[in-house]
Design an enzyme around this catalytic site. Structure first.
Site, short mmCIF file in Angstrom:
data_model
loop_
_atom_site.label_atom_id
_atom_site.label_comp_id
_atom_site.label_asym_id
_atom_site.label_seq_id
_atom_site.Cartn_x
_atom_site.Cartn_y
_atom_site.Cartn_z
N GLY A 82 1.52 3.12 -9.71
CA GLY A 82 0.48 2.45 -8.92
C GLY A 82 -0.49 3.44 -8.31
O GLY A 82 -1.70 3.20 -8.24
N GLU A 113 1.31 -4.10 -6.78
CA GLU A 113 2.63 -4.62 -6.40
C GLU A 113 3.63 -3.56 -6.83
O GLU A 113 4.08 -3.54 -7.98
CB GLU A 113 2.96 -5.91 -7.17
CG GLU A 113 2.02 -7.05 -6.93
CD GLU A 113 2.13 -7.61 -5.54
OE1 GLU A 113 3.07 -7.24 -4.81
OE2 GLU A 113 1.27 -8.42 -5.18
N GLY A 153 4.65 -2.27 -10.77
CA GLY A 153 5.56 -1.25 -11.30
C GLY A 153 5.90 -0.25 -10.22
O GLY A 153 5.90 -0.58 -9.03
N SER A 154 6.18 0.98 -10.64
CA SER A 154 6.63 1.99 -9.68
C SER A 154 5.47 2.46 -8.80
O SER A 154 4.30 2.34 -9.17
CB SER A 154 7.19 3.20 -10.43
OG SER A 154 6.14 3.83 -11.13
#
Ligand code: UN1
Length: 506
Positions: free
Chosen positions: A241, A258, A236-237
């Site tokens: 994260g 990721e 995600g963003s």
């Protein structure tokens, strides 16, 4: 037919139980036309706790099942996915707004990783190393780690679970999945497919090997904080994260991140322009610019910038935008109203920061959905064009065009952003291509030559550096993140020599 009605039919066909619906729960919504298939029951804090306890029990049993046998479950999952491919792919289209071909491609990625993981289940290789002591041997063994938390995003609503789950399951780890609030239906459908694989597999599989928790961000926060999950994999963003990483790190757990990308393509004067134009169109406009690998920055040699942008504006002029269920559509909707607002806000900032909109950037009126025309924005030349908005990832189809005159300058521009996921160069020069791939070339986790930045195969490790989070999923040796490494020394002599020649005689 409304997207919601279509989704309801598919959920029945995919075997999702009617019990998932609950008045006043998490509302579902298709980005195609805004229609809602209904609201879903959400996991309470007590449900999260139960899921964690169940995952721990599943782990105690699953780690005893031989890895190749665990691989058989993942092989069966691949078979069930093959059987469900068309329906699950259409559900991805309805819930995430992907065109049909990309929905099918997403389910194909799930099948591919199942095949990969099945083979891997016989190859979780360790090492042996010579011991300095006579009659001893040393080896390194990879052991199951424990239950894995998977937090996934709306844009690859099912493939990201599969990359994690297929590897985790062969490695001996159960999975707890918190899908995006924007795409819960595809998660429930995937769980139904998984349950069918377990039923075929038989009694060696403990219950609760894979569980789905439907709900909002607080579920992700609970998973990140809970020591019963030695690994949390989050997509995600960068903001999300960072929060997950800090929470997991504070209990000394492991996270696999990721996060955002800000992917560039360098185009040199020797590049094959036909190929470059096609690669740019797919990677900048595909999935309506909502891949973490989408092309966001086009770094073109100044001499060819005008001709390339002329060809691109021409190609963009005929892009079929609309209902992604229609076979001719190439650009579907943005996921929601917030995404449209972010698209427009970034375009205004780009103009305020010296950019000129060459194409697109407008809304396309369609009942209930958020459709836009993909934008091309020419920024001032060189490093001064890489302004704040260009350095920021906007999850929408905006392509910033920057120019350069020396190849080294292009590589420096490519690297001078906070993110480090994917990158590429279009050139016919071996020198330029190899320099781009060298230690002083691209600083990203993925670097391609004469291929766009998106659409990676599952056989390679997938992930990136810097604000992208450093995690690697999918192929290569990404499986090692899902296991614990153990160094083992065995003495098969009748003496007890100490290492380093230390004497300790009692
Ligand atoms: C993502 O956008 O979160 O390389 C993943 C690609 C796909 C995966 C994208 N295989 O574009």
């Amino acid at each position: 037919m409304t997207a919601a009605a279509n989704a309801r039919d598919l959920l029945d066909r995919l075997g999702v139980s009617a019990h998932v619906w609950a008045d006043g729960g998490l509302p579902t919504r298709s980005p195609i036309d805004g229609s809602s298939a209904g609201s879903l029951a959400q996991a309470s804090p007590a449900d999260v706790d139960t899921a964690l306890t169940q995952a721990s029990s599943a782990f105690a049993a699953w780690r005893r099942v031989p890895a190749p046998r665990r691989g058989e479950l993942v092989r069966l999952l691949g078979e069930e996915l093959r059987a469900a491919k068309a329906d699950l792919a259409m559900l991805v289209t309805l819930e995430a707004g992907k065109i049909v071909s990309e929905g099918l491609g997403e389910v194909q990625e799930m099948i591919d990783i199942c095949d990969f993981a099945t083979g891997l289940s016989r190859q979780l290789h360790g090492l042996t190393m010579p011991s300095e002591r006579p009659g001893h041997h040393m080896r390194e063994t990879w052991q199951p780690l424990g239950p894995v938390g998977v937090i996934s995003a709306f844009n690859f609503p099912v493939a990201v679970w599969a990359w994690n789950a297929a590897l985790a399951l062969v490695c001996g780890d159960p999975v707890i999945w918190k899908p995006s609030e924007k795409t819960p239906l595809t998660a429930l459908a995937t769980q139904a497919v998984f349950d069918r694989a377990v039923a075929c597999f038989g009694p060696d599989a403990p219950p609760h090997l894979s569980q789905v928790l439907i709900g909002g961000r607080e579920i992700g926060e609970r998973l990140a904080a809970d020591p019963r999950l030695p690994l949390v994999s989050a997509t995600g963003s960068t903001r999300m994260g960072r929060a997950v990483a800090q929470s997991v790190a504070s209990r000394l757990g492991r996270s696999l991140l990721e996060l955002g990308g800000n992917n560039a393509m360098i185009v040199t004067p020797s590049a094959d322009m036909d190929m470059a134009v096609r690669a740019i169109a797919f990677s900048a406009v595909g999935t309506c610019g909502q891949r973490c690998t989408s092309l966001r920055r086009l770094l073109v040699h100044a001499d060819i910038a005008d001709s390339l942008t002329a060809r691109l504006t021409q190609a963009y002029a005929t892009l079929p935008i609309g209902d992604p269920r229609q076979p001719e559509t190439l650009v579907g909707p943005l996921i929601d109203a917030d995404a449209t607002t972010a698209f427009e806000a970034s375009l205004s900032q780009a103009v305020a920061q010296g950019g000129t909109i060459l194409k697109g950037g407008t809304r396309v009126a369609r009942e209930g959905g958020h459709y836009v025309t993909p934008a091309i924005v020419r920024m001032p030349a060189g490093a001064s064009g890489q302004t704040d908005v260009v350095r920021h990832e906007t999850f929408a189809p905006i392509l910033y065009v920057l120019t350069w005159t020396e190849f080294d300058e292009a590589v420096a521009l490519q690297n001078d952003v906070p993110q480090g996921l994917s990158s590429c160069v279009f050139t016919d020069s071996v020198r330029e291509a190899e320099a781009f791939l060298s230690a002083w070339g691209s600083d990203c986790g993925i670097a391609n030559v004469n291929i766009g930045p998106s659409g990676a195969e599952i056989g390679g490790a997938f992930g990136g550096e810097k604000d992208t989070g450093g995690g690697r999923e999918s192929g290569s040796d990404a499986w090692k993140a899902y296991m614990r490494r153990q160094t083992q020394t065995v003495n098969f002599s009748s003496q007890l020599p100490l290492a380093q020649g230390v004497r300790f005689d009692v």
